[in-house]
Design a protein around this motif. Structure first.
Motif, short mmCIF file in Angstrom:
data_model
loop_
_atom_site.label_atom_id
_atom_site.label_comp_id
_atom_site.label_asym_id
_atom_site.label_seq_id
_atom_site.Cartn_x
_atom_site.Cartn_y
_atom_site.Cartn_z
N LEU A 92 -64.91 -9.49 12.63
CA LEU A 92 -63.89 -9.02 13.57
C LEU A 92 -63.73 -10.08 14.65
N LEU A 93 -62.60 -10.76 14.64
CA LEU A 93 -62.38 -11.86 15.58
C LEU A 93 -61.83 -11.34 16.90
N ASP A 94 -61.05 -10.26 16.84
CA ASP A 94 -60.39 -9.78 18.05
C ASP A 94 -60.44 -8.25 18.09
N VAL A 95 -61.58 -7.75 18.59
CA VAL A 95 -61.79 -6.30 18.61
C VAL A 95 -60.74 -5.62 19.48
N GLU A 96 -60.40 -6.25 20.57
CA GLU A 96 -59.39 -5.68 21.48
C GLU A 96 -58.08 -5.42 20.73
N ALA A 97 -57.69 -6.41 19.96
CA ALA A 97 -56.44 -6.26 19.20
C ALA A 97 -56.52 -5.09 18.24
N SER B 194 -67.86 -0.80 12.73
CA SER B 194 -68.39 -1.69 13.75
C SER B 194 -69.33 -0.96 14.70
N SER B 195 -68.89 0.19 15.18
CA SER B 195 -69.73 0.90 16.15
C SER B 195 -70.98 1.46 15.50
N ARG B 196 -70.89 1.75 14.22
CA ARG B 196 -72.08 2.25 13.53
C ARG B 196 -73.07 1.13 13.28
N PHE B 197 -72.57 -0.07 13.07
CA PHE B 197 -73.49 -1.21 12.97
C PHE B 197 -74.15 -1.49 14.32
N ARG B 198 -73.36 -1.36 15.38
CA ARG B 198 -73.90 -1.63 16.70
C ARG B 198 -75.05 -0.67 17.03
N ARG B 199 -74.85 0.61 16.67
CA ARG B 199 -75.90 1.60 16.90
C ARG B 199 -77.22 1.20 16.28
N ARG B 200 -77.10 0.49 15.18
CA ARG B 200 -78.32 0.08 14.48
C ARG B 200 -78.79 -1.29 14.94
N ARG B 201 -78.23 -1.75 16.04
CA ARG B 201 -78.63 -3.04 16.60
C ARG B 201 -78.30 -4.19 15.67
N MET B 202 -77.23 -4.03 14.91
CA MET B 202 -76.77 -5.12 14.06
C MET B 202 -75.46 -5.62 14.63
N SER B 203 -75.04 -6.75 14.13
CA SER B 203 -73.82 -7.33 14.66
C SER B 203 -72.63 -6.40 14.46
N PRO B 204 -71.92 -6.08 15.51
CA PRO B 204 -70.74 -5.21 15.38
C PRO B 204 -69.49 -5.99 14.98
N THR B 205 -69.58 -7.27 14.87
CA THR B 205 -68.40 -8.07 14.57
C THR B 205 -68.52 -8.84 13.26
N ASN B 206 -69.71 -8.77 12.68
CA ASN B 206 -69.95 -9.61 11.52
C ASN B 206 -70.80 -8.83 10.53
N PHE B 207 -70.13 -8.22 9.59
CA PHE B 207 -70.90 -7.39 8.66
C PHE B 207 -70.25 -7.42 7.29
N SER B 208 -70.94 -6.82 6.35
CA SER B 208 -70.36 -6.78 5.01
C SER B 208 -70.08 -5.33 4.64
N LEU B 209 -68.87 -5.10 4.19
CA LEU B 209 -68.44 -3.75 3.83
C LEU B 209 -69.28 -3.23 2.68
N PRO B 210 -69.83 -2.03 2.81
CA PRO B 210 -70.61 -1.50 1.70
C PRO B 210 -69.75 -1.00 0.55
N MET B 211 -68.46 -0.79 0.81
CA MET B 211 -67.62 -0.15 -0.21
C MET B 211 -66.51 -1.07 -0.69
N ALA C 128 -57.57 -0.22 10.80
CA ALA C 128 -58.17 -0.64 12.07
C ALA C 128 -59.21 0.38 12.52
N ALA C 129 -58.88 1.66 12.39
CA ALA C 129 -59.80 2.71 12.80
C ALA C 129 -61.08 2.66 11.98
N LEU C 130 -60.94 2.45 10.69
CA LEU C 130 -62.13 2.38 9.84
C LEU C 130 -63.02 1.20 10.23
N LEU C 131 -62.40 0.05 10.43
CA LEU C 131 -63.17 -1.14 10.80
C LEU C 131 -63.91 -0.89 12.12
N LEU C 132 -63.24 -0.28 13.06
CA LEU C 132 -63.89 -0.02 14.35
C LEU C 132 -65.02 0.99 14.21
#
Lengths: 249, 249
Positions: A230-235, A175-192, A168-172
């Motif tokens: 990420l469907l439920d970031v709060e969770a 997520s926040s690093r995608f947001r910084r780049r103005r990309m979707s924080p909930t919909n991305f593709s894992l680079p690794m 969960a921590a890794l996904l978050l």
DNA sequence: CATCCGGGTTGATCCAAATCAAGCATAGCA
DNA sequence: TGCTATGCTTGATTTGGATCAACCCGGATG
């Protein structure tokens, strides 16, 4: 070298940090506008690495650190036994090689996870420049200390948290690093790969896979291969925090 | 220049890095002899903390980093849940607070493990000075990157190694740090409690205790409370397998 | 002097995640 | 078109260390 062909043209190798969309994440953010060309003078821009290629290798002479321009990078330590320990993932705007700053040799190996372009900062020139630009020096210190904090954070994750919490921590974090780049924080593709995630988080691949499907069954995420939603970031945030709370009981 | 007042006296506050027995481990090692007094000018020397006293606290404004002069220091992060994660132990000649360098607030809390004296380096003045002394700047970068590497090593230890390997690695690390100070590398007293060791290594206290007695039964060490004697260093290195590194300098 | 208390050890039990073992999907390739 | 390699998932079993519980020791305290 294909790049040499371009040299006599409009100098495509001459860096233009001004025009770079990452200038507000990367080193230029610490440099006054009128000093910017001094930074540009020392940068070698636009080196491209294909998936799997090494940007630098552990134990080879340390020459430069690198800013990721596009793509992504994985760093890892290889022990004598051949074990690999992934120490970090780096996304556009982030600096790779800080753990070897002012060392003789690189402390880790950096490998492109996909087709990746980087800007290279020769360490000698960078040190020289930070001596002249206090703001830049300050920023470098900040980046270095930040890296230490990140690593401490990782150590904490590894020593105190469950598999679910780590993932969960890794996904978050991603997520926040995608947001910084103005990309979707909930919909991305894992680079690794799952493998790298497992290694980084100190888990077995199987465990990573199980947690992904568990999260999916709980409706927290949706994952198909490397595509993640990420469907439920709060969770997710709840998962990472729950454990911290247990200390009180 | 306020310090000049003391100069004609016995100058109790004026630092004298030259005379300090740790000058070859600490910051002075990076400074030319004739620049040394510029370093001495910014240091506040000789602050004493009793066992358990805080040198600085997480989330309070970051003002200085500290060199341990005698005694020892433990740093730790406290989570919202109240959990503590020990992030490091610092011995004479080592610098505390680098993980907060050029941050607004301290990222961790530093606590004296015993009666401890430290030298204080106000961060602003230190940054200013490193801008003028390239050697010192280079050394600071080196220390910071070293700290990242240490933390990566710790992460690897936590994610890949057994309880026995972690404890063996810690004992060897302490051993080599005592040797650097020209003290016995096989016969020393642990500055920290079992509890701190457990927390630092991501283990339960009970496990630490068990491993100590196991090592003792195997004739590898002798331990009575905090007094430790390494009887078979080779065996310890063997336990850590490919974890033979961690030396400094 | 008895008591208390924090730090340390030891023993018994339990559990989260590793390991072992298949099976499946996709991509690259001859 | 099938073959192989690689990455991912799922199930069954094992295990290292956490947890729970008791006890010990030495130093501080009234």
């Amino acid at each position: 070298m294909a790049q040499a062909i371009h040299l006599h043209q409009v100098s495509p190798l001459k860096a233009s940090c001004q025009q770079c969309s990452l200038s507000n994440l990367c080193l230029p953010l610490a440099v006054e506008e009128n000093d910017l060309e001094r930074l540009e003078d020392i940068v070698q821009q636009g080196k491209i690495y294909n998936r799997g290629e090494h940007i630098f290798d552990q134990s080879t002479p340390m020459r430069s650190c690198f800013a990721v321009k596009s793509g992504s990078v994985k760093t890892s330590i290889i022990t004598e036994g051949g074990d690999e320990q992934v120490t970090g993932f780096f996304m556009p705007g982030e600096l790779v090689g800080l753990d070897s700053m002012s060392s003789d040799t690189y402390a880790c190996t950096a490998k492109a996870l996909e087709r990746t372009s980087v800007c290279e900062f020769p360490i000698e020139k960078l040190e020289e420049l930070t001596g002249k630009l206090p703001e830049l020096q300050h920023h470098m210190y900040h980046l270095l200390s930040q890296e230490i904090q990140n690593s401490h954070q990782l150590a904490m994750l590894l020593s105190k948290n469950t598999a679910e919490e780590r993932i969960a921590a890794l996904l978050l974090s991603l997520s926040s690093r995608f947001r910084r780049r103005r990309m979707s924080p909930t919909n991305f593709s894992l680079p690794m790969a799952r493998n790298d995630i497992a290694n980084f988080l100190g888990l077995a691949v199987e465990t990573v896979s199980r947690v992904f499907t568990r999260f999916q069954n709980q409706g927290i995420i949706r994952a198909r291969g490397r595509e993640v939603e990420l469907l439920d970031v709060e969770a997710l945030q709840l998962v990472t925090r729950d454990f911290a709370r247990q200390g009180c009981q």
